[in-house]
Design a protein around this motif. Structure first.
Motif, short mmCIF file in Angstrom:
data_model
loop_
_atom_site.label_atom_id
_atom_site.label_comp_id
_atom_site.label_asym_id
_atom_site.label_seq_id
_atom_site.Cartn_x
_atom_site.Cartn_y
_atom_site.Cartn_z
N UNK A 113 91.33 -70.79 -45.92
CA UNK A 113 91.39 -69.49 -46.58
C UNK A 113 92.52 -68.65 -45.98
N UNK A 114 93.17 -67.87 -46.84
CA UNK A 114 94.28 -67.04 -46.39
C UNK A 114 93.77 -65.91 -45.50
N UNK A 115 94.45 -65.68 -44.39
CA UNK A 115 94.19 -64.53 -43.54
C UNK A 115 94.98 -63.35 -44.13
N UNK A 116 94.25 -62.34 -44.64
CA UNK A 116 94.92 -61.26 -45.35
C UNK A 116 95.70 -60.34 -44.42
N UNK A 117 95.39 -60.35 -43.14
CA UNK A 117 96.21 -59.61 -42.20
C UNK A 117 97.58 -60.28 -42.10
N UNK A 118 97.60 -61.61 -42.07
CA UNK A 118 98.87 -62.34 -42.05
C UNK A 118 99.65 -62.07 -43.34
N UNK A 119 98.91 -62.05 -44.47
CA UNK A 119 99.57 -61.78 -45.76
C UNK A 119 100.18 -60.39 -45.77
N UNK A 120 99.50 -59.43 -45.14
CA UNK A 120 100.03 -58.07 -45.09
C UNK A 120 101.30 -58.02 -44.26
N UNK A 179 104.36 -67.43 -39.05
CA UNK A 179 104.33 -68.89 -38.87
C UNK A 179 102.94 -69.44 -39.18
N UNK A 180 101.90 -68.69 -38.77
CA UNK A 180 100.54 -69.13 -39.06
C UNK A 180 100.25 -69.11 -40.56
N UNK A 181 100.78 -68.08 -41.25
CA UNK A 181 100.59 -68.01 -42.70
C UNK A 181 101.28 -69.17 -43.39
N UNK A 182 102.51 -69.47 -42.98
CA UNK A 182 103.25 -70.59 -43.58
C UNK A 182 102.54 -71.91 -43.30
N UNK A 183 101.96 -72.01 -42.10
CA UNK A 183 101.24 -73.23 -41.75
C UNK A 183 99.98 -73.37 -42.61
N UNK A 184 99.30 -72.25 -42.87
CA UNK A 184 98.10 -72.27 -43.71
C UNK A 184 98.44 -72.68 -45.14
N UNK A 185 99.55 -72.12 -45.66
CA UNK A 185 99.94 -72.40 -47.04
C UNK A 185 100.66 -73.74 -47.17
N UNK A 186 101.22 -74.22 -46.07
CA UNK A 186 101.93 -75.49 -46.10
C UNK A 186 103.31 -75.41 -46.72
#
Length: 302
Positions: free
Chosen positions: A1-8, A38-45
């Motif tokens: 699941x996307x971390x919305x803090x990272x998305x922000x 980097x964590x968001x990109x890793x989550x989304x791939x």
């Protein structure tokens, strides 16, 4: 699941186009934001940014993610208003691209019905050349593109093109220029100064063929990618110019020019271009329905 803090954090960096500026806005260190991205990109791939020199540029996927992030945080603001007893009506965003060769009066008349649908609409208008707008459409940054030309055959963008109306062309001239004509229309155009739309315009080739069929050879006094600039030069008496007959009265009043003749066998067409064959956006439905009622040959509907 996307971390919305990272998305922000991603959203702020994309808006500021810089990790350093985003860190100032968020009151965080650049290292913290970089790590969260980097964590968001890793989550989304997928990669969301490309580094070009000292700057960050969104990848194609990054542009798509930004579109969703805009909607997500816009809804978040609405939710916050409701929670704090500040009722707000949901806003429907309509992102539309207008090819710069489309006359501004035509663009307004085409978009105006979107303001009267049973929803609060925010229209975001972007004006550019057709190729650039089609690129934005392909990246889902636009809901619709309005142009006087269809999608070029040599492009790899598969947009769906709908005719939304057509009009004959009327030639206009400033009164001081019209007073110099010694012949009636269209012969008065021979050797007269003419202002032409640029090659990107859908009507340019038709105009040249129309002149050739009549053995009329005007003197090209200027070429314009922007219709508004062409109108200004025409108003100043630099040359004759042609615009859709559907806005004849508006052009007469706004530019203080006079119509010298209508080319009844010369037609400019306008198109609505989208990425989906079936468009569900209510603003698009309103635009296409109303356009057919007024944008027709001559001055129908005006």
């Amino acid at each position: 699941m996307i971390n919305y803090k990272h998305l922000h954090y991603f959203w702020m960096v994309a808006k500021e186009k810089s990790i350093a500026r985003a860190s100032e806005r968020l009151n965080l260190t650049p290292q913290t934001i970089s790590g969260q991205l980097s964590l968001l990109e890793e989550t989304l791939g997928v990669a969301l940014f490309d580094r070009v020199g000292r700057h960050l540029e969104l990848t194609d996927t990054g542009h798509r993610v930004l579109t969703y992030a805009d909607e997500i945080f816009s809804l978040g603001s609405e939710l916050e208003s409701i929670v704090h007893d500040r009722p707000t009506e949901p806003v429907l965003t309509f992102n539309v691209g207008i090819a710069d060769v489309v006359p501004k009066s035509i663009a307004y008349r085409l978009l105006e019905p979107a303001l009267h649908i049973p929803a609060l609409v925010r229209i975001n208008c972007h004006e550019s050349d057709l190729d650039s707008l089609l690129g934005d459409l392909d990246q889902h940054k636009l809901d619709l593109v309005i142009s006087d030309n269809q999608v070029p055959a040599d492009t790899n963008i598969r947009g769906f093109c709908r005719p939304i109306g057509e009009s004959t062309l009327t030639f206009f001239a400033a009164p001081k220029l019209a007073d110099t004509f010694e012949q009636a229309f269209p012969n008065c155009l021979d050797k007269a100064p003419l202002l032409l739309p640029g090659n990107a315009s859908g009507i340019r080739a038709q105009l040249q063929q129309w002149f050739d069929r009549r053995h009329i050879h005007p003197r090209i006094a200027g070429e314009f990618d922007d219709s508004a600039l062409m109108e200004k030069f025409g108003q100043a008496g630099i040359g004759i110019f042609a615009l859709p007959t559907a806005i004849k009265e508006e052009i007469e009043d706004k530019c203080e020019v006079i119509p010298i003749g209508e080319a009844e066998d010369l037609t400019v067409r306008f198109y609505a271009i989208s990425m989906l064959r079936k468009v569900s956006h209510p603003a698009v439905t309103a635009i296409t329905a109303k356009a057919r009622g007024w944008l027709a040959r001559g001055t129908a509907g005006l």
